[in-house]
Scaffold this active site. Sequence first.
Site, PDB file in Angstrom:
ATOM      1  N   ASP A   1      -6.837  14.467  -5.977  1.00 47.36           N
ATOM      2  CA  ASP A   1      -6.476  13.143  -5.464  1.00 47.36           C
ATOM      3  C   ASP A   1      -7.712  12.461  -4.909  1.00 47.36           C
ATOM      4  O   ASP A   1      -8.236  12.875  -3.878  1.00 47.36           O
ATOM      5  CB  ASP A   1      -5.433  13.358  -4.343  1.00 47.36           C
ATOM      6  CG  ASP A   1      -5.010  12.079  -3.666  1.00 47.36           C
ATOM      7  OD1 ASP A   1      -5.192  11.004  -4.253  1.00 47.36           O
ATOM      8  OD2 ASP A   1      -4.481  12.168  -2.544  1.00 47.36           O
ATOM      9  N   MET A   2      -8.206  11.448  -5.588  1.00 43.60           N
ATOM     10  CA  MET A   2      -9.470  10.843  -5.129  1.00 43.60           C
ATOM     11  C   MET A   2      -9.522   9.336  -5.333  1.00 43.60           C
ATOM     12  O   MET A   2      -8.921   8.778  -6.243  1.00 43.60           O
ATOM     13  CB  MET A   2     -10.633  11.469  -5.893  1.00 43.60           C
ATOM     14  CG  MET A   2     -10.632  11.112  -7.367  1.00 43.60           C
ATOM     15  SD  MET A   2     -12.269  11.280  -8.096  1.00 43.60           S
ATOM     16  CE  MET A   2     -12.099  10.218  -9.543  1.00 43.60           C
TER      17      MET A   2
ATOM     18  N   HIS B   1       0.826  -1.208   0.000  1.00 47.38           N
ATOM     19  CA  HIS B   1       0.000   0.000   0.000  1.00 47.38           C
ATOM     20  C   HIS B   1       0.863   1.262   0.000  1.00 47.38           C
ATOM     21  O   HIS B   1       1.836   1.339   0.745  1.00 47.38           O
ATOM     22  CB  HIS B   1      -0.860  -0.058   1.270  1.00 47.38           C
ATOM     23  CG  HIS B   1      -1.909   0.958   1.363  1.00 47.38           C
ATOM     24  ND1 HIS B   1      -1.937   1.891   2.373  1.00 47.38           N
ATOM     25  CD2 HIS B   1      -2.988   1.206   0.598  1.00 47.38           C
ATOM     26  CE1 HIS B   1      -2.995   2.663   2.221  1.00 47.38           C
ATOM     27  NE2 HIS B   1      -3.656   2.268   1.152  1.00 47.38           N
TER      28      HIS B   1
ATOM     29  N   SER C   1      -6.287  -1.233  -5.495  1.00 53.32           N
ATOM     30  CA  SER C   1      -6.677  -1.309  -4.091  1.00 53.32           C
ATOM     31  C   SER C   1      -7.556  -2.549  -3.937  1.00 53.32           C
ATOM     32  O   SER C   1      -8.060  -3.086  -4.930  1.00 53.32           O
ATOM     33  CB  SER C   1      -7.415  -0.015  -3.770  1.00 53.32           C
ATOM     34  OG  SER C   1      -8.071  -0.075  -2.568  1.00 53.32           O
TER      35      SER C   1
ATOM     36  N   GLY D   1      -6.990  20.425  -3.709  1.00 54.32           N
ATOM     37  CA  GLY D   1      -5.821  20.456  -2.833  1.00 54.32           C
ATOM     38  C   GLY D   1      -5.790  21.663  -1.912  1.00 54.32           C
ATOM     39  O   GLY D   1      -5.057  21.682  -0.918  1.00 54.32           O
TER      40      GLY D   1
HETATM   41  P1  NAI Z   1     -11.754  13.380  -1.055  1.00 58.08           P
HETATM   42  O1  NAI Z   1     -13.127  13.013  -1.499  1.00 58.08           O
HETATM   43  O2  NAI Z   1     -11.598  13.913   0.317  1.00 58.08           O
HETATM   44  O3  NAI Z   1     -11.138  14.469  -2.055  1.00 58.08           O
HETATM   45  C1  NAI Z   1     -11.056  14.199  -3.435  1.00 58.08           C
HETATM   46  C2  NAI Z   1     -10.514  15.420  -4.152  1.00 58.08           C
HETATM   47  O4  NAI Z   1     -11.482  16.441  -4.175  1.00 58.08           O
HETATM   48  C3  NAI Z   1      -9.264  16.032  -3.494  1.00 58.08           C
HETATM   49  O5  NAI Z   1      -8.349  16.384  -4.490  1.00 58.08           O
HETATM   50  C4  NAI Z   1      -9.776  17.272  -2.802  1.00 58.08           C
HETATM   51  O6  NAI Z   1      -8.802  18.292  -2.782  1.00 58.08           O
HETATM   52  C5  NAI Z   1     -10.928  17.651  -3.695  1.00 58.08           C
HETATM   53  N1  NAI Z   1     -11.971  18.346  -2.954  1.00 58.08           N
HETATM   54  C6  NAI Z   1     -12.681  17.863  -1.897  1.00 58.08           C
HETATM   55  N2  NAI Z   1     -13.560  18.788  -1.493  1.00 58.08           N
HETATM   56  C7  NAI Z   1     -13.411  19.855  -2.299  1.00 58.08           C
HETATM   57  C8  NAI Z   1     -14.052  21.132  -2.395  1.00 58.08           C
HETATM   58  N3  NAI Z   1     -15.012  21.511  -1.563  1.00 58.08           N
HETATM   59  N4  NAI Z   1     -13.641  21.970  -3.369  1.00 58.08           N
HETATM   60  C9  NAI Z   1     -12.661  21.615  -4.232  1.00 58.08           C
HETATM   61  N5  NAI Z   1     -12.011  20.431  -4.185  1.00 58.08           N
HETATM   62  C10 NAI Z   1     -12.401  19.574  -3.241  1.00 58.08           C
HETATM   63  O7  NAI Z   1     -10.739  12.150  -1.267  1.00 58.08           O
HETATM   64  P2  NAI Z   1     -11.024  10.585  -1.156  1.00 58.08           P
HETATM   65  O8  NAI Z   1     -11.616  10.081  -2.422  1.00 58.08           O
HETATM   66  O9  NAI Z   1     -11.777  10.314   0.121  1.00 58.08           O
HETATM   67  O10 NAI Z   1      -9.520  10.010  -1.022  1.00 58.08           O
HETATM   68  C11 NAI Z   1      -8.765  10.270   0.167  1.00 58.08           C
HETATM   69  C12 NAI Z   1      -7.364   9.755   0.027  1.00 58.08           C
HETATM   70  O11 NAI Z   1      -7.363   8.341   0.017  1.00 58.08           O
HETATM   71  C13 NAI Z   1      -6.591  10.179  -1.217  1.00 58.08           C
HETATM   72  O12 NAI Z   1      -5.351  10.695  -0.780  1.00 58.08           O
HETATM   73  C14 NAI Z   1      -6.382   8.878  -2.000  1.00 58.08           C
HETATM   74  O13 NAI Z   1      -5.163   8.838  -2.738  1.00 58.08           O
HETATM   75  C15 NAI Z   1      -6.359   7.889  -0.864  1.00 58.08           C
HETATM   76  N6  NAI Z   1      -6.671   6.529  -1.297  1.00 58.08           N
HETATM   77  C16 NAI Z   1      -5.637   5.626  -1.386  1.00 58.08           C
HETATM   78  C17 NAI Z   1      -5.898   4.321  -1.719  1.00 58.08           C
HETATM   79  C18 NAI Z   1      -4.755   3.352  -1.850  1.00 58.08           C
HETATM   80  O14 NAI Z   1      -5.017   2.153  -1.973  1.00 58.08           O
HETATM   81  N7  NAI Z   1      -3.521   3.784  -1.835  1.00 58.08           N
HETATM   82  C19 NAI Z   1      -7.258   3.836  -1.994  1.00 58.08           C
HETATM   83  C20 NAI Z   1      -8.254   4.878  -1.919  1.00 58.08           C
HETATM   84  C21 NAI Z   1      -7.963   6.168  -1.561  1.00 58.08           C
END
Ligand code: NAI
Length: 350
Positions: free
Chosen positions: A174-175, A116, A140, A306
Amino acid sequence: MKLNREELKGLMKTKFVRAGLKDEHADTMAEVLTWSDERGIHSHGAVRVEYYTERIAKGGMTADPKMTFEQTGPCSGLFDGDNGCGYVVASEGMKEAIRMAKENGIAVVGMKNMSHSGSLGYYVEMAAKEDLVSISMCQSDPMVIPFGGAEPYYGTNPIAFGAPTADERRVIFDMATTVQAWGKVLYARSRKAPIPDTWAVDEDGNPTTDSMKVNALVPIAGAKGYGLMMLVDVLSGVMTGVPFGKHVSSMYDDLSKGRELGQLHIVIDPSRFVPMEQFKANMSQVLNELSESKPAKGYDKVYYPGERGLLRKANYEENGGIEIVDDIYQYLISDDLHYDRYDHKNRFAE
Ligand code: NAI
């Protein structure tokens, strides 16, 4: 408990060193986890440390991996992580991609046999700091229905995008490709609260508001998100030669086995298309115009991807540190490495 970034990083690094990682691997892992916590992405911060130490102890994350990189063409390469620390594999893979993109304009680096790698935003920010545009995506564990399906096939397969501007701002989008993260379902369960019917399905594939009945998450935007999570799996899994789709290992299935995950970075030098100064000035203009655009009712302003994470980071810095929940703090300051509670855990049961 509030900790400044050096205290938090230091506590995490100490755990990883004691678990058996070499110093520079422990440092990279603690750095990326701190990066997440200080941006308020607590699902991918200190909360994960105990799981990793258990995995290292049981052999499912190689403590001293023999990582290799093969440049397969002027713009392509493949990193084999020997199931070592995914944070190191993704960081080293990005360093190779940055080097090749600077030399040849574009680079595509696949990474295989990794564990991971946490928040993908960290890796695209590495490229943005070097005036490069990038996309990163990874596999994932399967817990998401394909559109129209009733059983999990894909993972939450995240994708991230980064770009520089003419000023200190960087776009870091990043999502996960799911409507909601599994952690949010767990949080609802802990409060015995219902969930919106758009987040998840029961064992028959029907939308459910009962967090206890959740058997799979759903892709964002229906069939469109399903296609996007397929793209992530094809490019980071099928194309790097690791298990794909429902064959991807689960985070908790058997902590003695390497996860064999795949990831892909695509890095582009914008100056191969437009003068760099023009690209960066136009990116700044985009962010300025978005910021100045009229917010909808109920919103204070339009944020760029971001931006809210950076505001949380600034808030922590001004208000005495990063907020870490007490259970995790007590674990971090304890002499214990893990409590043997993640191996073979049913991911939908807790
Ligand atoms: P999230 O839904 O909190 O945010 C997604 C994106 O939307 C981000 O870029 C954020 O800056 C943007 N955003 C959120 N609210 C906003 C707003 N009001 N206005 C403008 N932009 C906005 O992110 P999510 O989907 O919950 O993911 C969280 C983290 O989990 C990420 O860092 C992702 O890389 C990580 N992740 C890692 C996995 C892995 O296996 N390595 C698997 C799934 C997620």
